[in-house]
Design a protein around this motif. Structure first.
Motif, PDB file in Angstrom:
ATOM      1  N   ASP A  40      -3.286   0.829  -2.253  1.00 57.22           N
ATOM      2  CA  ASP A  40      -2.377   1.876  -2.687  1.00 57.22           C
ATOM      3  C   ASP A  40      -0.907   1.471  -2.481  1.00 57.22           C
ATOM      4  N   PHE A  41      -0.606   0.908  -1.324  1.00 55.22           N
ATOM      5  CA  PHE A  41       0.767   0.468  -1.060  1.00 55.22           C
ATOM      6  C   PHE A  41       1.172  -0.627  -2.056  1.00 55.22           C
ATOM      7  N   ALA A  42       0.244  -1.535  -2.330  1.00 54.33           N
ATOM      8  CA  ALA A  42       0.549  -2.617  -3.264  1.00 54.33           C
ATOM      9  C   ALA A  42       0.891  -2.031  -4.632  1.00 54.33           C
ATOM     10  N   ARG A  43       0.097  -1.052  -5.051  1.00 55.72           N
ATOM     11  CA  ARG A  43       0.310  -0.495  -6.389  1.00 55.72           C
ATOM     12  C   ARG A  43       1.564   0.367  -6.443  1.00 55.72           C
ATOM     13  N   ARG A  44       2.018   0.819  -5.246  1.00 60.26           N
ATOM     14  CA  ARG A  44       3.280   1.568  -5.204  1.00 60.26           C
ATOM     15  C   ARG A  44       4.450   0.641  -4.932  1.00 60.26           C
TER      16      ARG A  44
END
Ligand code: SF4
Lengths: 331, 365
Positions: B289-293
């Motif tokens: 999730d952090f990567a995609r954000r």
């Protein structure tokens, strides 16, 4: 014929006869990795994260070896739970994902989920799913699985007689009965997770060494399940790790057994359940000498040898002292 | 009856409100110090994980202060936490302490059960009062978390960091002491205003997601004050775990607010496909999730030998590559040295800054 690779590590020790029979009846040939050796260990250490426990590292090594063989499928079971309301350990639950993340080019994986924490339904579905991989009709795989369970029972009967799980599997596979070691002058209860205790490399040959030192060994597999569960149930809270509970129950049962002189628990460094259970047992042991040995890939065999020797000497000394005091007080 | 409980970051403010509302006399353990570490390490199993050791230290210090009842949470595995209370009780009894222990077994998604457990713990409490108390404690928790998030946002940005810390600490103390809902709101409002007024620098902010084991994330002394240190390095840290989310998901079954958990579990696939205990799956899910954000990096923290996090750690390299996000794992135990930790953090942040600059340059070109 399709070839299925199985790692000679972790739950191989508890379930191999079942798995082998099952896959053979699926029409497959089973290929087992070699006994744990220097290369297995080196590969395991290289592939797994440093912080994981030794038995899991060794598993990585075995899988790596299988991947280099010509196999059609790799059997990587996800052993979540083998009895209601209990687990083995988080690492067993994530094992297929861990292996897939660290090794590229894996052969097709059969990642059977074994989870009976709530009921048998999922296991039944998994068995049929695997049957389909081998083109089997509905029901066929379940019959094979039942047959496997019967074979497993034969093997367990051997371990009840005092053979280690490793020896039992060998005998089940057709090896001649090994000569009974002896003579013995000490009786020792030897506990630990089967995949550590009975893997001669992980346990640094503890079974053999103790027998050479004149110890008759009592393993958890020799006890009645009922006794183990009854003793384990004396704890205020149920131990929810299957192997942990088995160790607590076994040690308490062994403590009561007048034949047994002392108890040794072989724990793995970095093992979560062992870090709690090893000491829980220690606190409960009132009447018998108990030694907690924690080993990992850095433990030296010489050091272990010395500790075992010292333990045996101490037991012998104690026995002669209690013998003398018995004589003097009644003489 | 004098009740105590283990520390976990600012959770003491919420727990205090809860226990006091149940008409109990509360003895909060002294803040975790070097002595807490020493006591815990001395009397706990050598290979137990750090949170257990710190719990033991907390309990000893609280019992010495006169506490006679311990409130502790339970659980049914597979992570060790579910067996903590058992081992801790044995340790303390063997040391000769006299006390009662009340173990709240996490009811799976049964709000009413939790309310009942608390009510029976309370000192002659009506159901109405119990519910009211839970609500008041929940409000304090919300206020505390707003403060924490504000701190995490401002720390890398403001120039006078010690002033910021002072405002934050004072607001926490005042919230702890506050007796009415209105007062809590006032304190919060005031503190946030003051924090925002501190002049900020224009240094480029690096954003990092913090994932891992819940205690290590929530209790600053167990991670050697990592979040503060990152703030000083100009890094904004977003945690994967806030206490309120955990309570909402695990104790209240998503009753109080919309849960994010489903989305996170979905994000964790195909990298991890089964529950592995603790927050193992969430660690993977949040990293994705952090990567995609478009965060710059992720740090995973956990106590040494933490099983669910070792599973996640083993899988993270694959996530890092596939989702293109740098990830670093750090384990903590009583032997960790502050200097070593800071060096590793600095090196990681330097790497992220370099990578970031390269990307900016290539975008311009
Ligand atoms: S039970 Fe212990 S030794 Fe076995 S895999 Fe889990 S942590 Fe490792």
């Amino acid at each position: 014929m399709k070839k299925v690779g199985i790692a000679r590590a972790l739950f191989y020790y508890y379930y191999y006869p079942l798995w082998k029979t099952f896959f053979q009846e699926m029409g497959a040939e089973v290929l087992l990795s070699r006994e744990t050796n220097k290369l297995t260990i080196q590969n395991g250490i290289d592939l797994a994260v440093d912080e994981t426990c030794f038995p899991v590292k060794v598993y990585y090594g075995h899988v790596q070896e299988l991947c280099r063989q010509n196999i059609d499928y790799l059997f990587l079971p996800r052993v979540v739970s083998i009895e209601p309301r209990s687990y083995i350990c988080p690492k067993f639950m994530g094992l297929p994902d861990m292996i897939k993340a660290s090794m590229l080019d894996l052969p097709p994986v059969i990642d059977m989920v074994i989870d009976v924490s709530i009921n048998n339904k999922m296991l039944k579905r998994e068995i049929e799913r695997i049957g389909k991989i081998f083109g089997r009709r509905q029901g066929n795989a379940s019959a094979a699985y039942d047959h496997g369970l019967a074979e497993l029972e034969k093997c367990r009967a051997l371990s009840r007689q005092g053979f280690t799980l490793r020896e039992a599997v060998k005998i089940w596979e057709g090896d001649p009965l090994p000569p009974l070691p002896g003579p013995f002058d000490l009786n020792i209860g030897l506990l630990g997770h089967g995949y550590s205790l009975y893997d001669p490399v992980i346990s640094m040959n503890i079974v053999h060494t103790l027998r050479e030192m004149g110890c008759r060994l009592y393993f958890p597999e020799m006890l009645e399940m009922e006794d183990i569960e009854r003793e384990a149930a004396t704890l205020p809270k149920r131990v929810f790790w299957t192997l942990g509970r088995k160790m607590v129950g076994s040690s308490l049962q062994m403590e009561k057994d007048p034949r047994i002189d002392g108890i040794i628990y072989l724990a793995s460094f970095g093992c979560g359940p062992d870090s709690m259970i090893g000491e829980t047992i220690e606190r409960k042991m009132k009447d018998k000498v108990y030694m907690l040995l924690t080993v990992d890939e850095h433990t030296g065999e010489a050091g272990l040898h010395t500790r075992l020797e010292a333990f045996c000497d101490m037991l012998r000394r104690r026995r002669s002292i209690s013998h003398e005091s018995y004589l003097s007080s009644h003489g | 009856m004098k009740v105590t409980f283990p520390h976990m970051g600012n959770a003491c403010i919420t727990i205090n409100a809860l226990l006091k509302g149940l008409n109990l006399e509360v003895i909060t353990p002294p803040p975790i110090s070097k002595k807490t570490f020493e006591l815990g390490v001395k009397y706990s199993p050598e290979f137990a994980c750090l949170p257990l050791k710190l719990n033991v230290g907390n309990f000893i210090e609280a019992l010495e202060k006169g506490a006679d009842t311990i409130v502790m949470a339970g659980g049914w595995g597979p992570c060790r936490f579910g067996y903590y209370a058992q081992v801790e009780r044995d340790i303390l009894k063997d040391l000769g302490y006299e006390f009662e222990i009340v173990i709240l077994e996490a009811p799976d998604h049964q709000v009413s059960e939790l309310v009942q457990q608390l009510k029976s713990l309370g000192n002659n409490i009506s159901l109405w009062k119990a519910i009211n108390t839970i609500h008041f404690a929940w409000m304090k928790l919300q206020a505390v978390e707003t403060l924490e998030k504000e701190l995490e946002f401002c720390l890398p940005r403001v120039i006078d960091k010690s002033l910021l810390q002072k405002i934050y600490q004072t607001a926490l103390q005042d919230t702890d002491a506050a007796c009415s809902r209105k007062k809590i709101q006032q304190i919060l409002h005031q503190a946030v205003l003051e924090m925002r007024e501190i002049p900020q620098s224009r240094q480029q902010i690096i954003k990092i997601g913090l994932v891992g084991e819940i205690y290590t994330i929530l209790e600053p002394s167990s991670n050697y004050h990592l979040i503060d240190y990152m703030g000083y390095l100009g890094v904004e840290v977003t945690r994967a775990i806030y206490l309120s989310d955990w309570i909402n998901d695990h104790l209240l079954g998503g009753w109080i607010k919309k849960s994010h958990n489903r989305h996170i579990i979905r994000s964790s696939q195909p990298y991890i496909n089964y529950f592995v205990g603790g927050h193992g799956q969430q660690t993977i899910g949040y990293t994705v999730d952090f990567a995609r954000r478009h965060y710059h990096g992720v740090i995973q923290i956990a106590p040494l030998t933490c099983m669910p996090e070792i599973v996640a750690h083993s899988i993270l390299p694959r996530v890092s590559e596939a989702e293109n996000i740098p990830v670093m794992t750090m384990y903590f135990d009583e032997h960790a040295g502050e200097a070593g930790i800071q060096t590793r953090l600095e090196a990681f942040v330097d790497m992220l800054r370099r990578k970031n600059r390269r990307q900016d340059n290539s975008k311009e070109a």
